[in-house]
Design an enzyme around this catalytic site. Structure first.
Site, PDB file in Angstrom:
ATOM      1  NE  ARG A   1       0.167 -22.325  28.031  1.00  0.00           N
ATOM      2  CZ  ARG A   1       1.352 -22.575  27.484  1.00  0.00           C
ATOM      3  NH1 ARG A   1       1.935 -23.744  27.695  1.00  0.00           N
ATOM      4  NH2 ARG A   1       1.956 -21.687  26.729  1.00  0.00           N
TER       5      ARG A   1
ATOM      6  CD  GLU B   1       1.313 -17.140   6.440  1.00  0.00           C
ATOM      7  OE1 GLU B   1       1.016 -16.257   7.265  1.00  0.00           O
ATOM      8  OE2 GLU B   1       0.919 -17.115   5.292  1.00  0.00           O
TER       9      GLU B   1
ATOM     10  CB  SER C   1      -0.899   0.020   1.239  1.00  0.00           C
ATOM     11  OG  SER C   1      -1.622  -1.169   1.317  1.00  0.00           O
TER      12      SER C   1
ATOM     13  CB  ALA D   1       6.123 -21.092  22.836  1.00  0.00           C
TER      14      ALA D   1
ATOM     15  CB  THR E   1       1.348  -4.434   8.050  1.00  0.00           C
ATOM     16  OG1 THR E   1       1.608  -5.842   7.955  1.00  0.00           O
ATOM     17  CG2 THR E   1       2.615  -3.727   8.474  1.00  0.00           C
ATOM     18  CB  ILE E   2      -0.992  -8.237  11.582  1.00  0.00           C
ATOM     19  CG1 ILE E   2      -0.787  -9.171  10.394  1.00  0.00           C
ATOM     20  CG2 ILE E   2      -2.420  -7.753  11.672  1.00  0.00           C
ATOM     21  CD1 ILE E   2      -1.478 -10.528  10.578  1.00  0.00           C
ATOM     22  CG  ASP E   3       3.159  -9.390   8.328  1.00  0.00           C
ATOM     23  OD1 ASP E   3       2.560 -10.210   9.041  1.00  0.00           O
ATOM     24  OD2 ASP E   3       3.150  -9.424   7.089  1.00  0.00           O
TER      25      ASP E   3
ATOM     26  CG  LEU F   1      -9.261 -16.990  13.783  1.00  0.00           C
ATOM     27  CD1 LEU F   1      -8.868 -17.976  14.879  1.00  0.00           C
ATOM     28  CD2 LEU F   1     -10.602 -16.362  14.121  1.00  0.00           C
TER      29      LEU F   1
ATOM     30  CG  MET G   1      -1.219 -14.925   9.470  1.00  0.00           C
ATOM     31  SD  MET G   1      -2.365 -13.704   8.837  1.00  0.00           S
ATOM     32  CE  MET G   1      -3.177 -14.673   7.591  1.00  0.00           C
TER      33      MET G   1
HETATM   34  N1  LIG Z   1       4.053  -1.961  -6.568  1.00  0.00           N
HETATM   35  C1  LIG Z   1       2.829  -1.456  -6.350  1.00  0.00           C
HETATM   36  N2  LIG Z   1       2.403  -0.376  -7.018  1.00  0.00           N
HETATM   37  C2  LIG Z   1       1.176   0.139  -6.795  1.00  0.00           C
HETATM   38  N3  LIG Z   1       0.294  -0.364  -5.933  1.00  0.00           N
HETATM   39  C3  LIG Z   1       0.655  -1.438  -5.246  1.00  0.00           C
HETATM   40  C4  LIG Z   1       1.937  -2.050  -5.407  1.00  0.00           C
HETATM   41  N4  LIG Z   1       2.015  -3.103  -4.595  1.00  0.00           N
HETATM   42  C5  LIG Z   1       0.842  -3.171  -3.945  1.00  0.00           C
HETATM   43  N5  LIG Z   1       0.027  -2.165  -4.336  1.00  0.00           N
HETATM   44  C6  LIG Z   1      -1.349  -1.903  -3.865  1.00  0.00           C
HETATM   45  O1  LIG Z   1      -1.415  -2.069  -2.472  1.00  0.00           O
HETATM   46  C7  LIG Z   1      -2.404  -3.057  -2.140  1.00  0.00           C
HETATM   47  C8  LIG Z   1      -2.034  -3.786  -0.878  1.00  0.00           C
HETATM   48  O2  LIG Z   1      -0.766  -4.396  -1.034  1.00  0.00           O
HETATM   49  P1  LIG Z   1      -0.442  -5.767  -0.319  1.00  0.00           P
HETATM   50  O3  LIG Z   1      -1.498  -6.760  -0.615  1.00  0.00           O
HETATM   51  O4  LIG Z   1       0.974  -6.097  -0.642  1.00  0.00           O
HETATM   52  O5  LIG Z   1      -0.622  -5.447   1.221  1.00  0.00           O
HETATM   53  P2  LIG Z   1       0.250  -4.498   2.130  1.00  0.00           P
HETATM   54  O6  LIG Z   1      -0.211  -3.114   2.031  1.00  0.00           O
HETATM   55  O7  LIG Z   1       1.699  -4.729   1.832  1.00  0.00           O
HETATM   56  O8  LIG Z   1      -0.107  -5.043   3.583  1.00  0.00           O
HETATM   57  P3  LIG Z   1       0.501  -6.336   4.317  1.00  0.00           P
HETATM   58  O9  LIG Z   1       1.973  -6.090   4.516  1.00  0.00           O
HETATM   59  O10 LIG Z   1      -0.222  -6.400   5.606  1.00  0.00           O
HETATM   60  O11 LIG Z   1       0.250  -7.516   3.417  1.00  0.00           O
HETATM   61  C9  LIG Z   1      -2.493  -3.915  -3.374  1.00  0.00           C
HETATM   62  O12 LIG Z   1      -3.727  -4.556  -3.484  1.00  0.00           O
HETATM   63  C10 LIG Z   1      -2.293  -2.903  -4.486  1.00  0.00           C
HETATM   64  O13 LIG Z   1      -3.500  -2.244  -4.770  1.00  0.00           O
HETATM   65  O1  LIG Z   2      -2.810 -15.531   2.998  1.00  0.00           O
HETATM   66  P1  LIG Z   2      -2.945 -14.136   2.510  1.00  0.00           P
HETATM   67  O2  LIG Z   2      -4.271 -13.546   2.794  1.00  0.00           O
HETATM   68  O3  LIG Z   2      -2.483 -13.950   1.131  1.00  0.00           O
HETATM   69  O4  LIG Z   2      -1.942 -13.238   3.348  1.00  0.00           O
HETATM   70  C1  LIG Z   2      -1.079 -13.717   4.284  1.00  0.00           C
HETATM   71  C2  LIG Z   2      -0.017 -12.732   4.535  1.00  0.00           C
HETATM   72  O5  LIG Z   2      -0.584 -11.515   4.972  1.00  0.00           O
HETATM   73  C3  LIG Z   2      -0.083 -11.195   6.234  1.00  0.00           C
HETATM   74  O6  LIG Z   2      -1.008 -11.659   7.151  1.00  0.00           O
HETATM   75  C4  LIG Z   2      -0.009  -9.713   6.466  1.00  0.00           C
HETATM   76  O7  LIG Z   2       0.841  -9.121   5.540  1.00  0.00           O
HETATM   77  C5  LIG Z   2       1.204 -11.970   6.355  1.00  0.00           C
HETATM   78  O8  LIG Z   2       1.594 -12.274   7.646  1.00  0.00           O
HETATM   79  C6  LIG Z   2       0.916 -13.198   5.595  1.00  0.00           C
HETATM   80  O9  LIG Z   2       2.083 -13.689   5.029  1.00  0.00           O
END
Ligand SMILES: Nc1ncnc2c1ncn2[C@@H]1O[C@H](COP(=O)(O)OP(=O)(O)OP(=O)(O)O)[C@@H](O)[C@H]1O
Ligand SMILES: O=P(O)(O)OC[C@H]1O[C@](O)(CO)[C@@H](O)[C@@H]1O
Length: 226
Positions: free
Chosen positions: A58, A126, A8, A90, A29-31, A157, A73
């Protein structure tokens, strides 16, 4: 204002670079794998969800004397896993950033059996280098055929639900910081909090994958596991 992880925020950066749209990012982001902030929005809630679930697991681990592998995750980042590992004491925590040989894990579990530990729960991120919880459990079962092993994958979840008070406060503080930043002409940056102070970091720096799980957290997780 764009709230999200590296994907994003990359989008926010490109909006500004390519179209001149004033964009500012918030780490969501949860990460917890974004630089420029100690913690990301959602991480605390996800850790709470994971630890509450592990607490519930547990009970069966103890009453039925079973070895559980709980997958959390974090495909590329072990922050949730290490926090859950510490927070639930753990038996072991396996994360993507570090390889733990199966033999070492097996030895740890044998030692815990000898020490008459009441329950055995292994946390597996994961994206662990040795595979997910199912793969690890299969390998361990071959070494410890007499263990009654179960696998629980917490899955999505962890990515939803009511935010913790910590996350609400963090998101509120960063929301205000993002609006104020935009009004001051701070574009193409991400608002974060480092040492309890608002910090604006260029998005290109915030998304660089260089935030590492603290070595001391491994040490603490290990102490608690023995
Ligand atoms: N290189 C990129 N250029 C433009 N938009 C992007 C790009 N990469 C991702 N996006 C946009 O951001 C959205 C979310 O990206 P992504 O699914 O990687 O999650 P994230 O924001 O990295 O969150 P998380 O780290 O929790 O997965 C995508 O659906 C897309 O619309
Ligand atoms: O299984 P999905 O929905 O593609 O996403 C899982 C990924 O998204 C996250 O939950 C958040 O970025 C990561 O921990 C995990 O790798």
């Amino acid at each position: 204002m764009v709230i999200g992880g590296d994907g994003s925020l990359t989008g926010a950066h490109l909006f500004f670079q390519e179209f001149g749209i004033p964009a500012i990012g918030l780490p969501g982001t949860i990460d917890n794998d974004l630089s420029g902030t100690d913690l990301t929005i959602g991480f605390d809630t996800a850790c709470n969800t994971a630890i509450q679930a592990i607490d519930k697991i547990r009970d069966t681990a103890t009453s039925h004397d079973r070895l559980f592998f709980v997958e959390v995750m974090g495909r590329d980042a072990g922050f949730i896993a290490i926090n859950a590992g510490i927070g639930s004491a753990a038996a072991a925590t396996l994360i993507p950033e570090k390889k733990m040989p199966i033999e070492k894990l097996v030895d740890r579990l044998k030692a815990r059996t000898k020490a008459m530990k009441q329950s055995n729960i292994v946390i597996v991120a994961e994206g662990g280098k040795s595979g997910g919880a199912v793969e690890i459990a299969e390998k361990v079962q071959k070494h410890l055929p007499y263990f009654d092993i179960k696998v629980t994958i917490l899955g999505h979840l962890q990515r939803g639900g009511s935010p913790s008070s910590f996350d609400r406060v963090l998101a509120s503080k960063l929301g205000v910081a993002a609006v104020e930043g935009l009004m001051q002409g701070k574009y193409d940056v991400m608002a974060g909090i480092i040492n309890n102070k608002i910090v604006y970091t260029p998005i290109t720096k915030a998304i660089v994958d260089d935030k590492e799980v603290d070595e001391d957290d491994f040490r603490i997780a290990k102490i608690l596991s023995t």
